[in-house]
Design an enzyme around this catalytic site. Structure first.
Site, PDB file in Angstrom:
ATOM      1  N   ASP A  97       0.341  -0.784  -0.426  1.00 33.09           N
ATOM      2  CA  ASP A  97       0.106   0.072  -0.130  1.00 33.09           C
ATOM      3  C   ASP A  97       1.142   0.740  -0.265  1.00 33.09           C
ATOM      4  O   ASP A  97       2.478   1.320   0.600  1.00 33.09           O
ATOM      5  CB  ASP A  97      -0.916  -0.212   1.574  1.00 33.09           C
ATOM      6  CG  ASP A  97      -1.848   1.083   1.017  1.00 33.09           C
ATOM      7  OD1 ASP A  97      -2.258   1.639   0.202  1.00 33.09           O
ATOM      8  OD2 ASP A  97      -2.420   1.235   2.354  1.00 33.09           O
TER       9      ASP A  97
ATOM     10  N   GLU B  78       2.397   4.833  -4.119  1.00 34.52           N
ATOM     11  CA  GLU B  78       2.274   5.629  -5.401  1.00 34.52           C
ATOM     12  C   GLU B  78       3.864   6.873  -5.817  1.00 34.52           C
ATOM     13  O   GLU B  78       3.964   6.509  -6.798  1.00 34.52           O
ATOM     14  CB  GLU B  78       0.966   6.775  -5.226  1.00 34.52           C
ATOM     15  CG  GLU B  78      -0.293   5.912  -5.155  1.00 34.52           C
ATOM     16  CD  GLU B  78      -0.369   5.204  -4.261  1.00 34.52           C
ATOM     17  OE1 GLU B  78      -0.299   5.211  -3.191  1.00 34.52           O
ATOM     18  OE2 GLU B  78      -1.416   4.361  -4.207  1.00 34.52           O
TER      19      GLU B  78
ATOM     20  N   ASP C  72      -9.377   3.510  -2.294  1.00 43.67           N
ATOM     21  CA  ASP C  72     -10.009   3.903  -1.184  1.00 43.67           C
ATOM     22  C   ASP C  72     -11.610   4.329  -2.091  1.00 43.67           C
ATOM     23  O   ASP C  72     -11.396   5.309  -2.329  1.00 43.67           O
ATOM     24  CB  ASP C  72      -9.549   4.592  -0.372  1.00 43.67           C
ATOM     25  CG  ASP C  72      -8.907   4.002   0.129  1.00 43.67           C
ATOM     26  OD1 ASP C  72      -8.293   3.507   0.149  1.00 43.67           O
ATOM     27  OD2 ASP C  72      -7.472   5.010   0.740  1.00 43.67           O
TER      28      ASP C  72
HETATM   29  C1  GLC Z   1      -4.878   3.119   2.899  1.00 47.40           C
HETATM   30  C2  GLC Z   1      -5.261   1.768   1.935  1.00 47.40           C
HETATM   31  C3  GLC Z   1      -6.445   0.806   2.941  1.00 47.40           C
HETATM   32  C4  GLC Z   1      -6.099   0.617   4.091  1.00 47.40           C
HETATM   33  C5  GLC Z   1      -5.664   1.857   4.841  1.00 47.40           C
HETATM   34  C6  GLC Z   1      -4.591   1.801   5.957  1.00 47.40           C
HETATM   35  O1  GLC Z   1      -5.461   3.836   3.298  1.00 47.40           O
HETATM   36  O2  GLC Z   1      -6.067   2.401   0.781  1.00 47.40           O
HETATM   37  O3  GLC Z   1      -6.753   0.147   2.525  1.00 47.40           O
HETATM   38  O4  GLC Z   1      -6.856   0.163   4.950  1.00 47.40           O
HETATM   39  O5  GLC Z   1      -4.839   2.990   4.152  1.00 47.40           O
HETATM   40  O6  GLC Z   1      -4.165   0.948   6.292  1.00 47.40           O
END
Ligand code: GLC
Length: 797
Positions: free
Chosen positions: A422, A425, A501
């Protein structure tokens, strides 16, 4: 930053981080100011080309201020490179050549032409290029490119009927034409809805369909780009790239062929472990081993199949990557073993940001060996993420990739089955402006040097590469499972993706189809949404409808933000719980089919979820349909995406279709209105399909056309690893009163115990013979040993 965003950020990151984000934004602005030219240079067309040097597979052209190299990698695939500009490193493209392609050269009054067996390129001296098919039809027309400083501009004429698809992850209609898109991977900030652009994963690729033919173009240039696809001038696609050479590949042909070419160049998605195609349960806020246990137990108590559980950032010790909070997860390896004993795999999240903390070994080691990205003044760059101030590995350095990959060892030893990447980017929290590194941040770029303008879009791709290579090294007997939010061209070689998200709205559910289909057409077949949307509180109905749609999408995961109401399937009570259970069971039944589609994707790059036009790219009636999709070539899925709707209109393409639930037959093309009570969504099976399903025993469902042929494939292996496999191809011929099925196969895996069952849809089987011997018929089902030829006589009554 607008107020809504600020409040959302507060909710997700807290007051302290929000205040620090002001400082982070200020620092970023200071550095941005130093690397970006104050006044952008003016566009200037390249000067006319003067010379041509023929090559066996193309040619080199030179003018006073630009050069153009054209190479045919196959008769239907050509690579064009305009320089000056730094050439891309081979991060996306992994093959230099596909097949032999010889080219003939001609000189004309206005320029030159190059011709392969499949296409002719006419290169005018001014730099304009026409692409023609063997009959002379122009299917792509480029204007001469222009430069401004290091930037390139490329203008391509669009035909009046031409449609454009792809571009990676986009929250726009399936046909991307008429809008402006940015190629710059970006976290939209904790919640997004239709129209948000850019998102986490861009791919500078488009697929064009039109009456003149179809093709795919991929710009192998990772710099920030703007794709204006007919928004400003309706008949022109105007692309600008902030730097780099203007290099692009053009693959001529229908979508399946063009995508097969593109994925031959950038890599095919490898076979995933079979469990990954099952159901994944996740939620940001599973805070302890006991909570995880309770959730998994809930699935057992409610008789709900579950294949994987995801641990979000709360398992870590203060959000330090590669650590575990021993207080809340005292025995993670034990927990993982216990869950695996129940058939549930554990996936853990990892973010690239490493907390600045001299007491933390990953930080200390990384600092000692210079693993982190630096600012132009040589200091290590710091950005803000969940743990507070972080430093970031430079994945464009092979040594850093290896070091980072080695960090996976302890999790691999603990039995972690998959990794969820995660914030890659990469994302940093800032109070305003770009939520990422300043563009001046330096990157190794495999030793040749470069900065974040070039490395930004590659960051997620290379984080996944590091992990993939590490997993192949650390656990060579198993297939890696990686899930990533960001990526670029070629990411399909390493990771699956989810759509990030999303809002919890009906509009976001509707957006899911074009987003997932668009990713598939960009070479990324494994993707799916957070069921119910990430950031909000779906109503029971929205959740049920979302779940039903996601049952047929390649990646099937329930996930939600911290602070939202719980949404494990049982919290919704009845009748929702029973409906969700039925769809979970259906997913399990579909696994042999999904697994076979995965194998097809690994062979050809074809996405699992496909737009309707995949059936017939020449039929304009199919070009803009985005409220339903195909799963493989057998199923058509029409999710319900309107609140309160209990029926919906479904466009059925040409041919015969079976209602999956009732076996009622319909004839396409045309629109039918079908019932859609809360407990089901319209699903149709194409006549002629042979659909393998996991029931008590493996069952092949045969959906016959009234007259004609059909086929189905079944791929089987151990479900993981790299051992023996088998592929059985069933070819069916329906003639008056007789159904004849022939099977041919390859591979070394023995057929699983127990022969097979064939369930005949649409007609009543009377008698059956397998390789000449009579076999039992029970109702609609033929029970047969493994045959080479099966003949089923149909009851004419
Ligand atoms: C980001 C991710 C989400 C995750 C959050 C906490 O928003 O896209 O899926 O739950 O981070 O890690």
């Amino acid at each position: 930053m607008d107020l809504r965003k600020a409040l959302l950020a507060l909710r997700f990151v807290g007051l302290r981080t929000t205040l620090r984000a002001v400082r982070a934004a200020r620092e970023r602005d200071r550095w941005e100011g130093r690397v970006l030219p104050a006044v952008p240079a003016a566009w200037r067309m390249v000067k006319p080309l003067e010379t041509m040097e023929p090559l066996p597979d193309g040619a080199r052209f030179a003018g006073p201020d630009a050069e153009l190299e054209i190479r045919f990698l196959a008769p239907d695939v050509v690579r064009l490179t305009w320089t000056p500009g730094v050439l891309p490193l081979p991060y996306a493209v992994v093959r230099e050549r596909l097949t032999e392609a010889s080219v003939s050269h001609k000189r004309h009054a206005e320029g030159w032409s190059l011709e392969s067996a499949a296409m002719r390129l006419e290169i005018r001296a001014d730099g304009g290029i026409h692409f023609r098919d063997p009959s002379g039809t122009i299917w792509r027309e480029e204007e001469p490119p222009a430069r401004a400083g290091e930037a390139w501009r490329h203008r391509v004429r669009l035909g009046p009927e031409e449609r454009i698809y792809g571009l990676g992850e986009r929250a726009t209609p399936l046909n991307r034409r008429g809008r402006i898109y940015r190629m710059w991977n970006r976290d939209p900030g904790g919640s997004y809805g239709p129209g948000a652009d850019p998102l986490y994963l861009s791919v500078p690729l488009w697929l064009s369909l039109g009456p003149e033919g179809s093709y795919l173009v991929f710009y192998e240039n990772p710099f920030e780009a703007i794709f204006d696809l007919g928004a400003t001038e309706p008949d022109v696609a105007c692309l600008t790239f902030a730097g780099g050479a203007l290099r692009y590949f053009v693959c001529m042909g229908p979508p399946d062929q063009a995508l097969a070419r593109y994925t031959a160049l950038t890599g095919r998605p490898p076979m995933p472990p079979r469990w990954a195609l099952g159901f994944h349960q996740s939620r940001w806020s599973y805070e302890s081993a006991d909570e995880v246990r309770t959730v998994v137990q809930g699935f057992r108590d409610h008789d709900l199949p579950l294949h994987a559980i995801h641990l979000d950032i709360d398992y870590m010790d203060g959000y330090r990557v590669f650590t575990v909070d021993r207080r809340r997860f005292p025995d993670l390896p034990g927990l993982i073993r216990e869950l695996e004993g129940q058939g549930v795999r554990t996936v853990v999240i990892l973010d690239p940001g490493v907390k600045v903390d001299p007491g933390y070994s990953v930080y200390r080691e990384g600092m000692a060996h210079s693993r982190f990205c630096r600012l132009p003044d040589g200091s290590v760059y710091r950005g803000l993420v969940w743990p507070g101030w972080c430093v970031f590995p430079d994945f464009t350095d092979p040594g850093v990739r290896e070091w980072w990959g080695d960090q996976y060892r302890s999790f691999v030893e603990m039995g972690v089955a998959g990794f969820w990447h995660d914030m890659n980017e990469p994302t940093t929290f800032v109070a305003w402006g770009e939520p990422t590194f300043p563009r001046g941040v330096r990157h190794a770029m495999e030793g040749r040097g470069g900065d974040h303008r070039e490395a930004h879009n590659l960051y997620g791709l290379l984080m996944n590469r590091a992990a993939w290579e590490a997993l192949r090294r650390l656990r060579p007997e198993r297939r890696p499972f990686l899930l990533t939010r960001s990526g670029w061209a070629g990411i399909q070689r390493y990771a699956w993706n989810w759509t990030g998200d999303t809002e919890s709205t009906w509009a976001a559910l509707r957006q899911t189809i074009p987003t997932v289909l668009g990713l598939g057409l960009s070479g990324i077949p494994y993707t799916g949404p957070d069921i119910g949307g990430f950031s909000g509180a779906p109503t029971v109905e929205l959740f049920v409808r979302w779940f039903q749609a996601a049952t047929f999408m390649p990646f099937f995961r329930n996930h939600a933000a911290k602070g939202t109401p719980r949404r494990e399937p049982w919290v919704f009570g009845e009748p929702a719980l029973s409906i969700l259970r039925e769809f979970l069971r259906l997913r399990v039944r579909l696994l042999p089919y999904l697994y076979t589609l995965a194998w097809e994707a690994a062979q050809t790059g074809a996405p699992l979820a496909r737009p309707l036009f995949w059936l017939d790219p020449k039929d304009p009636a199919l070009w803009e349909i985005e409220d339903l999709f195909l799963l493989g070539s057998a199923l058509l899925v029409a999710p319900v995406m309107e609140e309160g709707a209990r029926s919906r209109a479904v466009f059925l393409p040409a041919g015969e279709w079976y209602d999956f639930w009732s076996d009622r037959r319909f004839a396409g093309p045309g629109v039918v209105e079908v019932e859609a009570p809360l407990e089901r969504i319209p699903v149709f099976v194409r006549a002629g399909s042979i659909l393998p399903m996991a029931e008590d025993r493996l069952t092949l469902h045969l959906y016959g056309p009234s007259d004609g042929e059909g086929e189905g494939i079944l791929y089987q292996d151990a479900g993981d690893g790299f051992g023996p496999y088998r592929v059985d191809r069933f070819h069916g011929q329906w003639e008056e009163g007789v159904l004849r099925i022939r099977r041919i196969w390859e591979g070394d895996l023995p057929w699983p115990e127990g022969g097979l069952r064939l369930r005949i849809h649409g007609v009543a089987p009377a008698r059956a013979h397998a390789d000449g011997r009579p076999v039992p018929v029970e109702g609609q089902t033929v029970i047969a040993p493994l045959f080479e030829e099966l003949i089923v006589e149909i009851d004419s009554a």
